[in-house]
Write a protein that holds these residues in place. Sequence first.
Motif, short mmCIF file in Angstrom:
data_model
loop_
_atom_site.label_atom_id
_atom_site.label_comp_id
_atom_site.label_asym_id
_atom_site.label_seq_id
_atom_site.Cartn_x
_atom_site.Cartn_y
_atom_site.Cartn_z
N ARG A 88 3.14 4.38 -5.69
CA ARG A 88 4.01 4.09 -6.85
C ARG A 88 3.99 2.62 -7.20
O ARG A 88 3.95 2.24 -8.38
CB ARG A 88 5.45 4.52 -6.55
CG ARG A 88 5.64 6.02 -6.48
CD ARG A 88 7.10 6.38 -6.42
NE ARG A 88 7.81 5.91 -7.60
CZ ARG A 88 9.15 5.88 -7.71
NH1 ARG A 88 9.91 6.27 -6.68
NH2 ARG A 88 9.72 5.44 -8.82
N LYS A 135 3.47 6.92 0.10
CA LYS A 135 3.97 7.37 -1.20
C LYS A 135 4.50 6.19 -2.01
O LYS A 135 4.22 6.05 -3.22
CB LYS A 135 5.07 8.41 -0.99
CG LYS A 135 5.59 9.03 -2.28
CD LYS A 135 6.64 10.09 -1.96
CE LYS A 135 7.19 10.71 -3.26
NZ LYS A 135 8.22 11.75 -2.98
N LYS A 156 0.84 1.63 -9.01
CA LYS A 156 0.88 2.06 -10.41
C LYS A 156 1.75 1.11 -11.25
O LYS A 156 1.38 0.72 -12.36
CB LYS A 156 1.43 3.48 -10.50
CG LYS A 156 0.47 4.55 -10.00
CD LYS A 156 1.09 5.94 -10.14
CE LYS A 156 0.13 7.01 -9.61
NZ LYS A 156 0.73 8.37 -9.69
#
Length: 655
Positions: free
Chosen positions: A566, A562, A569
């Motif tokens: 992030r 996870k 991005k």
Amino acid sequence: MRRGAQQYVVARPLYSEESFAEDHETVYRHRKTMLDHIKQYFTCDARRAKNTALSLLPVIAWMKIYRIKEWLLSDIVSGISTGLVAVLQGLAYCLLASLPPWYGLFSAFFPVVLYFFLGTSRHISVGPFPVLCLMIGSVVTRLVPDEGLPHNITGFEGLTRDEQRVLVASSVTFLAGIMQLAMGILQVGFVVMYLSDTLVSGFTTAAAVHILVSQLKFVLGLTVPGLSGPLALIYVSIIFNKITSTNVCDVVISLTIMVVVFVVKELNDRFKSKLPVPIPIEVIMTVIACGVSYAFDFKTRYGIDVVGYIPKGYEPPMAPNLHIFQETAVEAFPMAIVGFAVAFSVAKVYSVKHDYTIDGNQELIAFGASNIFGASFKSFAASTALSRSAVQESTGGKTQVAGLLSAIIVMIVTLAIGFLLEPLPKSVLGAVVIVNLKGMLMQFRDVPYLWRRDKPDCVVWLGTCIAAILLGLDLGLAAGLGVELISVVLRAQFPRCSVLANINGTDIYKDRKDYVDIYEPEGVKIFRIPSPIFFANIEFFRSKLVEAVGFNPLRVLRKRNKALRRIRKLLKKGDLQWTSMLKELIRVEVEVYIVACDPYILEKLHDCCFFDDEVQPSMFFLTLHDAMLYIHEKHPGSTEKKSDFEKAPYPETKF
């Protein structure tokens, strides 16, 4: 380091399992398939035929080395002493089986003769065993009760109650013998391993309680119907309800016999090193009781129940009843197991003491054949009585020649002088049985020791004993086995796991909770599980490993994935740049190493294509210290106190 302590230093390469296999050539071993074993089992040649004959007739082997001058006199003395005890115990233990007393003499003769040829133990005395007699008695009283009609069994027509009971006892003995013989032929003598010493101790203690209760009616001179099955111990309440009908003469005789026999037995134990042979106090008191009973006509004057008529000679052989087989199959199996287990345990003790080997499978064959042979002549199940075996060994018995001579003594009584025992009060036999229970009843003293030594073992003892007392011996044994199996499963399913640490300056690793001077490399956890890993304990193993490591790898992996999404991005948008903080966040890989793995397991892993790009054979190491040194080499900056740890490498050997 201790002064004067011997030291050794070993120099060798650091080995993983893979590198060790590369440096050291292994010997190819052809592993036999099931078909190979079957072929070998059915292959016959002269040598194998000879070995088979010797194994089936152990008497041939020990007769070849028999020292006539050194052993014969000892065997004669032992045989006579054991024979006298066997006569008395045969009569006494027959009461437990709810049979006429003289049938106990048959059980002290026929099985002994066949065991002489087939048995591997040289010291046990074969014959009636009180626990087995009680188990037979429960079957006998169930099918042929003291009061009421017997079960509707084909073959009972035209027989008296005693004859029906003899038929039941001999038939169930025959069936138990078939089971023992079958187990011996199939080589399953290992089943006795599932009867631990703790279980046998608890079971025999419960049996002693049942035996004690069953003999109260003879000691008190009461006429009480026998009970069998679960909760049969309420028999005590029936006895106490009739306590006002007690025969005082029986009580006086019983107490006198018990006190005298107990005292003399204690003296025998205390002065056994000074006595050439133990004083046969049971025989002496029996002779005295017979004489006094005959002289004062106890039966007529005081209403005492005596042994009564003992027919001369042996009865013709009799075929077992197949209908009784169907009715008693459930009870026969525990008889077969208990009889063998007790005899094998006693035989093992004497074989270790006198330095010879015994064969469990051959013992099964010997007892199976002995019980089949004996049952054909109306005897009941034989094993070994501890006290009688102790007499045979302590009086100098060297071989089963002593056992054969004891059988001859029993035969002489049966054929010629049995009538002399007719006035013997049954209360004397009951008293003798009760006194001989001392060893089994004293096992209650083992409970506190067992609790301190091993609590699960103590639970097995208590569970077996209580179940056997309340439910009866057959169901109690099954319940005890259940408790024992649960104990084994729980030990395997919940083993004691530990985290190890290095003892400073050594290649030794111990539980970190137990020592002070230890070294734990930063970032390294050494987890130990002292049990095979299988489906039943895998979840326990996983939870303990997660607890030791300090985090759940699956949860970390999810969070890492996870976070990576992030981060990618943010990097793509330009809102974030690479830093060593970020690198640590990404670097959450955990390396796993397995040490001292069984080679057979490794071979199976290779055969099953277990390894891939992630799980490789290089993760397996020969020893724990090999793995630790490898970690130090691979991650030199991740550890502290490196110099202390590397004081224990592997240089050349010096003693």
